[in-house]
Design an enzyme around this catalytic site. Structure first.
Site, short mmCIF file in Angstrom:
data_model
loop_
_atom_site.label_atom_id
_atom_site.label_comp_id
_atom_site.label_asym_id
_atom_site.label_seq_id
_atom_site.Cartn_x
_atom_site.Cartn_y
_atom_site.Cartn_z
N HIS A 37 1.02 -1.08 0.16
CA HIS A 37 0.08 -0.06 0.13
C HIS A 37 0.86 1.35 0.27
O HIS A 37 0.59 2.30 -0.52
CB HIS A 37 -0.80 -0.04 1.35
CG HIS A 37 -1.73 -1.07 1.31
ND1 HIS A 37 -1.75 -2.06 2.32
CD2 HIS A 37 -3.15 -1.15 0.70
CE1 HIS A 37 -2.94 -2.96 2.19
NE2 HIS A 37 -3.61 -2.44 1.08
N GLN A 61 -17.94 -6.89 -1.32
CA GLN A 61 -17.20 -7.71 -1.99
C GLN A 61 -17.01 -9.23 -1.46
O GLN A 61 -15.99 -9.75 -1.87
CB GLN A 61 -16.00 -6.85 -2.43
CG GLN A 61 -15.06 -6.72 -1.28
CD GLN A 61 -13.92 -5.59 -1.84
OE1 GLN A 61 -14.30 -4.51 -2.30
NE2 GLN A 61 -12.61 -6.08 -1.71
#
Length: 281
Positions: A37, A61
């Site tokens: 990230h 999701q």
């Protein structure tokens, strides 16, 4: 750096930046940030005047019996990483902010979503497309940053942005790996010490596949069998899929004649890990 939880606060911040003529970069995440990230954030900070990072474990999701409730969370740690990296705003909405009562709209794609992870996780990409579209509309960035580790997701987001004429540049960033080759992932924290040692079988097996291609092998079945055979040598590993697909369509190819994605999903114990490489002719 501000940490905000409402859509209005994000839009107010971006509106002020736009008045100053500033560019905006955006990194959508589910939190529990790691060096992968950080590489996206660093790229966003480098290329834009202001950067927004979202931290939202998106429920739509996740399928039944997946790890929605157990997904690792540590906002304090995430905030520290973002602050040190030069992020301007962290957006951490609650579920009700993103999906208020009566919410009944979704973004669904055919084709690219039906193979690879789409087979194993049939609701996953519908949830991804919906939440990313919402976040794009909230932040309205110039550029958005995604990692190649989720290569199918990256291809899907790029196609969605093109199909829906969204005025956003989607930037793909390389996979960041541990010293032993394991791709960085928030789910690596689920692994026991023994499983962590076993997990390097993913990158080692992909390396064998890449070596075979570089040596001239172009038959997908032969390369897949080579990768599978090596993965199966690890007793803690259980294969979900090993596939070679066209880089743009995500459809299986029998012979490597144009750019392809070589992608795998493997369970190490109960933890499902993914990895891949791209080969361009």
């Amino acid at each position: 750096m501000k940490v905000v939880s409402t859509i209005k606060e994000v839009r107010d911040a971006v509106r002020e930046w736009r008045k100053e003529g500033l560019t905006v970069g955006f990194v959508p995440t589910m939190g529990y940030l790691h060096e992968g990230h950080k590489s996206l954030i660093d790229k966003a900070v480098e290329e834009n005047d202001r950067v927004v990072v979202s931290i939202f474990v998106n429920p739509t999701q996740f399928g039944p019996n997946e790890d929605l409730e157990s997904y690792p969370r540590d906002l304090e740690r995430d905030s520290s990483l973002c602050s040190d990296s030069g992020v301007n705003v962290i957006f951490t909405p609650q579920r009700e902010e993103m999906y208020p009562e009566g919410f009944c709209t979704s973004i669904n794609m055919t084709g690219l979503t039906e193979n690879l992870c789409g087979k194993s996780r049939p609701v996953h990409f519908g949830g991804v497309c919906t939440v990313v579209t919402k976040l794009f509309n909230i932040v309205a960035p110039d550029k958005a940053y995604f990692g190649q580790k989720d290569a199918q997701q990256l291809a899907i987001i790029k196609r969605m942005v093109s199909d829906l004429n969204l005025n956003i540049e989607v930037v793909g960033c390389p996979i960041i790996r541990e010293e032993d080759g394991l791709a960085k992932s928030s789910r690596n924290t689920y692994l026991s010490k023994e499983e962590r040692r076993a997990a390097v079988i993913l990158s080692k097996s992909l390396k064998l596949g890449l070596e075979a291609i570089n040596s001239g092998e172009r038959n997908s079945r032969n390369i897949i069998e080579l990768i599978k055979g090596n993965i199966e040598s690890e007793k803690l590993a259980k294969i979900d899929y090993v596939q070679i697909v066209d880089l743009l369509s995500m459809k299986d190819v029998e012979t490597i004649e144009k750019p392809v994605l070589v992608a795998i999903a493997v369970y190490i114990g109960k933890t499902r890990l993914i990895d891949n490489f791209i080969f361009e002719i």
